[in-house]
Enzyme design. Structure first.
Site, PDB file in Angstrom:
ATOM      1  N   ARG A  40       0.820  -1.219   0.000  1.00 42.07           N
ATOM      2  CA  ARG A  40       0.000   0.000   0.000  1.00 42.07           C
ATOM      3  C   ARG A  40       0.852   1.266   0.000  1.00 42.07           C
ATOM      4  O   ARG A  40       0.443   2.287  -0.554  1.00 42.07           O
ATOM      5  CB  ARG A  40      -0.951  -0.024   1.202  1.00 42.07           C
ATOM      6  CG  ARG A  40      -2.117  -0.983   1.003  1.00 42.07           C
ATOM      7  CD  ARG A  40      -2.984  -1.081   2.218  1.00 42.07           C
ATOM      8  NE  ARG A  40      -4.214  -1.814   1.919  1.00 42.07           N
ATOM      9  CZ  ARG A  40      -4.991  -2.372   2.828  1.00 42.07           C
ATOM     10  NH1 ARG A  40      -4.669  -2.285   4.108  1.00 42.07           N
ATOM     11  NH2 ARG A  40      -6.089  -3.008   2.483  1.00 42.07           N
ATOM     12  N   LYS A 208     -15.036 -15.991   6.135  1.00 41.74           N
ATOM     13  CA  LYS A 208     -16.450 -15.897   6.484  1.00 41.74           C
ATOM     14  C   LYS A 208     -17.377 -15.692   5.288  1.00 41.74           C
ATOM     15  O   LYS A 208     -17.155 -14.795   4.469  1.00 41.74           O
ATOM     16  CB  LYS A 208     -16.668 -14.749   7.478  1.00 41.74           C
ATOM     17  CG  LYS A 208     -16.011 -14.978   8.842  1.00 41.74           C
ATOM     18  CD  LYS A 208     -16.324 -13.834   9.778  1.00 41.74           C
ATOM     19  CE  LYS A 208     -15.735 -14.063  11.161  1.00 41.74           C
ATOM     20  NZ  LYS A 208     -16.054 -12.925  12.069  1.00 41.74           N
ATOM     21  N   GLY A 361      -6.645  -6.773  -0.031  1.00 45.82           N
ATOM     22  CA  GLY A 361      -6.630  -7.511   1.216  1.00 45.82           C
ATOM     23  C   GLY A 361      -5.696  -8.705   1.200  1.00 45.82           C
ATOM     24  O   GLY A 361      -4.556  -8.639   0.732  1.00 45.82           O
ATOM     25  N   GLY A 385     -12.344  -4.463   1.092  1.00 40.22           N
ATOM     26  CA  GLY A 385     -13.710  -4.137   1.499  1.00 40.22           C
ATOM     27  C   GLY A 385     -14.377  -3.150   0.562  1.00 40.22           C
ATOM     28  O   GLY A 385     -15.553  -3.294   0.218  1.00 40.22           O
TER      29      GLY A 385
END
Length: 412
Positions: A40, A208, A361, A385
């Site tokens: 990043r 998840k 991510g 996200g």
């Protein structure tokens, strides 16, 4: 949505002008505080370098981790300032506070081509406050650091889905522009949603189902196939009536997964074999079992070689590929083969002309950790996200605000 960008600001001239830049410098640190993946930071350099080369006085704001509403020495941006300075080839000052006396004094002392990094913006609890007034008060102090005549450049794509002071509210106070990184991300995501070349394959992993539910529901009507791997695949396997042993399982999502499998049976693709072991540990030896025959005492940590082969064949025909989430615990060498195999299949498809996007991510971290050339993909996003929410069709506050008229009255 058309938004003013960095080129527009540079064409106006930035020599001697103070510019506040919201970057995404939220890099992972090891226990010693060393940066383990500078991706990043590297992605933030083009916008900052263009402004500095143009003679701007640059004030950078960013966050690191999730401090509990106050300063935390372990989450100081000091190592980031040093790494950013190395990449820019110039000294990066680090303010001792966010918008306090040190930040103000240093900002006032900047000369043309200087850069100042404010301390972790989340050390000030107002940054993430749900109270509009609290956020606006912090935004006003940020704007004061670049007054008079300041501008705001939004270049932290990983946070544009957050309605936070340094992302959203400050853009309501200053002439605002999308940085190079944000503009590129928007263009790529628009290509994934509006002008997608078929066949369109989506690969989703991670732990998840609940984190990916919205994007599954949104893309199931747009994609030709959605490959499911990672920890989330076990909830889908449980929805098929299979035992998943000690594997990660979201009990409350089983019915939802069953409905998804019923509704999108022709789109969703699940692994047929799994790499299992006795415990979650780097030295726990792997075993290979069918996905419908996971022993009760074992835990699944990766998709199996048969699944990799089947998914790779599917991806080889794709013209557009979006990948978000690793296929297994890639940090453990014995359980990295699934993620590596999928990544290499996407690279091969890209080499044949497919448009491939890695959705930030952990997926981006896996690409770098596994030493797969980043330029072998069409695009690697910096915001997992934010990418997912965009693909779900959600409005991103940090992007929406850039389409609003400049506070000075000029249309943006």
């Amino acid at each position: 949505m058309a938004v003013p960008n960095l080129e527009d600001l540079l064409s106006e001239g930035v020599s001697g002008r103070p510019v506040l830049v919201r970057s995404d410098l939220n890099v992972p640190l090891d226990d010693s505080g060393a940066i383990t993946d500078p991706g990043r930071i590297t992605a933030s350099v083009p916008t900052l370098r263009a402004l500095l080369d143009g003679g701007a006085k640059v004030v950078v704001t960013a966050h690191l981790g999730r401090p509990k509403g106050g300063p935390d020495p372990k989450l100081s941006l000091a190592p980031v300032a040093a790494a950013l300075g190395e990449q820019l080839g110039r000294h990066v000052q680090l303010a001792g506070d966010v918008v306090g006396t040190d930040a103000l004094a240093r900002a006032e002392g900047l000369t043309d081509g200087d850069v100042l990094l404010l301390e972790n913006i989340r050390f000030d609890a107002r940054e993430t406050s749900k109270d509009d007034g609290e956020r606006l008060a912090l935004a006003k102090q940020l704007a004061e650091l670049v007054s008079p005549g300041g501008a705001f450049v939004s270049d932290g794509f990983g946070v544009v889905h957050r309605k936070q002071a340094s992302v959203y509210d400050v853009a309501t106070l200053l002439p605002h522009y999308a940085g190079t990184l944000v503009a590129e991300e928007i263009a790529v995501l628009e290509q994934l949603t509006s002008s997608t070349e078929r066949p369109y394959a989506v690969v989703l992993g991670g732990s998840k189902v609940s984190d990916k539910l919205g994007v599954i529901e949104s893309l199931a009507t747009k994609a030709d196939s959605i490959v499911i791997g990672g920890g989330m695949c076990f909830t889908f396997l449980a929805a098929q009536g299979y035992s998943v042993g000690k594997s990660l399982l979201e009990e409350e999502m089983v019915d939802t997964c069953r409905n998804l499998l019923d509704t999108y049976a022709d789109v969703l693709r699940l692994p047929g074999d799994i790499v299992v072991t006795e415990k979650f540990a780097v030295d726990s030896p792997p075993q290979f079992v069918a996905a419908n025959a996971i022993p009760d005492e074992l835990i699944g940590l990766d998709i199996g070689p048969g699944s990799v082969k089947r998914f790779a064949a599917l991806l080889s025909n794709a013209r557009t590929i979006f990948w978000n989430g690793p296929m297994g615990v890639f940090e453990f060498p014995a359980y990295a083969a699934g993620t590596r195999g999928i990544a290499e299949a996407i690279v091969a498809a890209t080499g044949k002309g497919a448009f491939s996007v890695v959705g930030g991510g952990d997926s981006a971290a896996a690409v770098r950790a596994l030493k797969i050339p980043e330029d072998a993909f069409s695009h690697i996003s910096t915001g997992g996200g934010a990418s997912l929410e965009y693909l779900e069709g959600k409005a991103l506050p940090g992007i929406e605000v850039l389409g609003q008229p400049h506070p000075s009255g000029g249309d943006a």
